[in-house]
Design an enzyme around this catalytic site. Structure first.
Site, PDB file in Angstrom:
ATOM      1  N   ASP A 137       0.845  -1.190   0.000  1.00 14.56           N
ATOM      2  CA  ASP A 137       0.000   0.000   0.000  1.00 14.56           C
ATOM      3  C   ASP A 137       0.882   1.243   0.000  1.00 14.56           C
ATOM      4  O   ASP A 137       1.782   1.356   0.836  1.00 14.56           O
ATOM      5  CB  ASP A 137      -0.924  -0.023   1.224  1.00 14.56           C
ATOM      6  CG  ASP A 137      -2.065   0.984   1.096  1.00 14.56           C
ATOM      7  OD1 ASP A 137      -2.325   1.456  -0.035  1.00 14.56           O
ATOM      8  OD2 ASP A 137      -2.701   1.277   2.121  1.00 14.56           O
ATOM      9  N   HIS A 144      -3.397  14.036   1.180  1.00 11.31           N
ATOM     10  CA  HIS A 144      -3.675  13.152   2.314  1.00 11.31           C
ATOM     11  C   HIS A 144      -2.475  13.151   3.266  1.00 11.31           C
ATOM     12  O   HIS A 144      -2.640  13.303   4.480  1.00 11.31           O
ATOM     13  CB  HIS A 144      -3.959  11.740   1.803  1.00 11.31           C
ATOM     14  CG  HIS A 144      -4.087  10.703   2.880  1.00 11.31           C
ATOM     15  ND1 HIS A 144      -5.176  10.632   3.723  1.00 11.31           N
ATOM     16  CD2 HIS A 144      -3.260   9.689   3.248  1.00 11.31           C
ATOM     17  CE1 HIS A 144      -5.014   9.618   4.558  1.00 11.31           C
ATOM     18  NE2 HIS A 144      -3.861   9.023   4.298  1.00 11.31           N
ATOM     19  N   ARG A 247      -7.736   3.929  13.545  1.00  7.25           N
ATOM     20  CA  ARG A 247      -6.820   5.060  13.783  1.00  7.25           C
ATOM     21  C   ARG A 247      -6.202   5.052  15.173  1.00  7.25           C
ATOM     22  O   ARG A 247      -5.065   5.489  15.362  1.00  7.25           O
ATOM     23  CB  ARG A 247      -7.562   6.384  13.581  1.00  7.25           C
ATOM     24  CG  ARG A 247      -8.179   6.561  12.216  1.00  7.25           C
ATOM     25  CD  ARG A 247      -7.135   6.582  11.141  1.00  7.25           C
ATOM     26  NE  ARG A 247      -7.741   6.797   9.830  1.00  7.25           N
ATOM     27  CZ  ARG A 247      -7.108   6.615   8.680  1.00  7.25           C
ATOM     28  NH1 ARG A 247      -5.858   6.195   8.671  1.00  7.25           N
ATOM     29  NH2 ARG A 247      -7.720   6.829   7.545  1.00  7.25           N
ATOM     30  N   GLN A 250      -3.593   2.463  15.166  1.00  4.53           N
ATOM     31  CA  GLN A 250      -2.529   2.947  14.281  1.00  4.53           C
ATOM     32  C   GLN A 250      -1.621   3.953  15.001  1.00  4.53           C
ATOM     33  O   GLN A 250      -0.394   3.847  14.948  1.00  4.53           O
ATOM     34  CB  GLN A 250      -3.154   3.607  13.048  1.00  4.53           C
ATOM     35  CG  GLN A 250      -2.158   4.028  11.981  1.00  4.53           C
ATOM     36  CD  GLN A 250      -2.854   4.641  10.758  1.00  4.53           C
ATOM     37  OE1 GLN A 250      -4.077   4.592  10.627  1.00  4.53           O
ATOM     38  NE2 GLN A 250      -2.078   5.212   9.870  1.00  4.53           N
ATOM     39  N   GLU A 384      -9.928  12.790   7.837  1.00  4.70           N
ATOM     40  CA  GLU A 384      -9.739  14.084   7.192  1.00  4.70           C
ATOM     41  C   GLU A 384     -11.034  14.896   7.155  1.00  4.70           C
ATOM     42  O   GLU A 384     -11.035  16.087   7.444  1.00  4.70           O
ATOM     43  CB  GLU A 384      -9.217  13.880   5.767  1.00  4.70           C
ATOM     44  CG  GLU A 384      -7.783  13.390   5.753  1.00  4.70           C
ATOM     45  CD  GLU A 384      -7.449  12.687   4.445  1.00  4.70           C
ATOM     46  OE1 GLU A 384      -6.968  13.371   3.534  1.00  4.70           O
ATOM     47  OE2 GLU A 384      -7.692  11.475   4.345  1.00  4.70           O
TER      48      GLU A 384
HETATM   49 CA    CA Z   1      -3.918   3.099   2.939  1.00  7.74          CA
END
Ligand code: CA
Length: 442
Positions: A137, A144, A247, A250, A384
């Site tokens: 990825d 972004h 998130r 992460q 976002e």
């Molecule tokens: Ca991604």
């Protein structure tokens, strides 16, 4: 790159009537490949989407006369093996497209045979289009990278390497599934802002990422990188890709080695591979702001500058459980475009992937990274769109979202449309969030 040919003629019509509808994603100019079956006990086989039908290539190989070389290519496709066809490279891809286009066109004399080989898409169960051995990825949208970077590092949102090197990481292939999948909310470790120790439980910050997935055609031997030109020949096609992301997990786990369990629990892709050839009329120049450095020589070519990008419109739609119960249609959350979002082209990411000698194999999947546009409402993730939970998105009916709730269905859509070309679409990429599994079990 191969120039436009008769398969792209916007006036070309099919004897499959639904393919001539202006709104269809699958006119005769598209001809994407997918893997399907109509009964649970049947083997998977490859089909081509045409209007609201699938042309079953197994039946087509059996029932319809074809030139000898076309029959050879149809053999692995009849057996459900798209990878074997992908491995053959660009020339068979183009020649089979020409043969299928002629066979499905209004003037075809093969239609009496092929009429027997159509399956309504509504009756087809779809699987992943090919065997995906490896998945990487990337992080190709500078918008972004900047807006997410700003949430974590307000002073230096963009890392200094970003302008120079296509950033990526190795993803998890085993949890990639096709559109329609249900994704249990992942459990994991994360830290709440006011606490010193991490806790374990269902992610509270579950998100989607709007991406395109590049499926590799012909691979390369280990130690033999692909040039930019070879990379351009050797990407097979595109699918939509939702890179579900936890998130909170992460932000706790990602340093120093990058995302791990925050991403590996699920990835959803759309079932139909829109081939590089179908995208030919929508190629676009690779242009960058003059303040950015030029790519290093192995990522730089006149051809890449001239047509390296692809003009693909992208959308994210959401339907909550409450909206579904009220019979309310999904709401569009954002709209962006691949060529405006991506700082690197497909060929650049693929050439970069192999430049150290790493071998790509047919059917490998390369995510583009979240394709956010330049403005805040073009964000390709809820992180976002909600400015990191500061401005929740308001849904019809008054619900708000900073992150996904159980029962939320996320649908990605993509299409290409340009003056002088027939509009083509990708079909939807859909996934629904289920409640977390209780863990450890009671
Ligand atoms: Ca991604």
């Amino acid at each position: 790159m191969h120039g436009p040919d008769s398969t792209h003629d916007p006036a070309l019509r099919s004897w499959v009537e639904s393919a001539n509808e202006p709104t269809t994603d699958f006119p005769i100019q598209n001809l994407p490949f997918g893997r399907f079956r109509t009964h649970r006990n049947e083997p998977w086989r490859i089909g081509v989407a045409i209007g609201d039908q699938v042309l079953d290539l197994k039946l087509a190989a059996e029932l319809c006369p074809w030139p000898a070389r076309v029959s050879v290519w149809l053999e692995p496709l009849s057996a459900g093996n798209l990878n074997a066809f992908m491995a053959l490279g660009a020339r068979p891809r183009r020649a089979l497209r020409a043969a299928l286009s002629a066979a499905l066109s209004e003037k075809s004399d093969q239609s009496p045979f092929l009429e027997l080989c159509l399956v309504p898409q509504a009756q087809a169960q779809m699987s992943l289009p090919c065997d995906i051995g490896d998945y990487s990825d990337f992080f190709a949208s500078i918008h972004h990278a900047t807006s997410v970077g700003r949430l974590f590092r307000p002073d230096s949102p963009l890392m200094p390497n970003y302008e120079w090197v296509p950033i990526g990481y190795h993803g998890r292939a085993s949890s990639i599934e096709v559109s329609g999948m249900h994704v249990p909310r992942p459990n994991g470790q994360y830290k709440l802002p006011d606490q010193e120790r991490p806790i374990f439980g269902p992610s509270r910050r579950l998100d989607y990422e709007l991406e395109l997935g590049v499926l590799v055609g012909a691979g390369n031997d280990r130690g033999q990188p692909k040039t930019l030109l070879q990379a351009e020949e050797d990407w097979f096609g595109l699918v939509l890709l939702n890179d579900w992301s936890a998130r909170d997990v992460q932000s706790w786990e990602y340093q120093p080695l990058g995302p791990f369990l925050a991403k590996s629990f699920a990835t959803t892709i759309s079932p139909w591979v829109v081939t590089q050839e179908a995208l030919q009329p929508f190629r676009a120049p690779f242009q960058r702001d003059e303040s950015r450095p030029p790519p290093l020589p192995y990522l730089e070519s006149a051809a890449n500058r001239e047509y390296g990008h692809v003009d693909v419109h992208l959308e994210v739609w959401l339907q909550s459980a409450a909206m579904r119960e009220r019979g309310q249609s999904p709401v569009r959350l954002s709209h962006s475009n691949f060529k405006d979002a991506a700082y690197w082209t497909i060929a650049q990411t693929m050439a970069h992937h192999t430049v150290n000698g790493c071998n790509l194999r047919p059917g490998d999947l390369l995510g583009t990274g979240t394709l956010s546009g330049a403005t805040p409402e073009q964000g390709g993730s809820l992180l976002e769109l909600s400015a990191g939970d500061w401005q929740p998105v308001i849904l019809p009916g008054g619900e708000t979202r900073s992150f996904l709730l159980d029962g939320d269905t996320v649908m990605l859509r993509a299409w290409c449309d340009r003056k002088g070309a027939r509009r083509i679409g990708f079909g939807p990429c859909v996934g629904t969030i289920d409640p977390a599994v209780a863990w450890p079990p009671a």
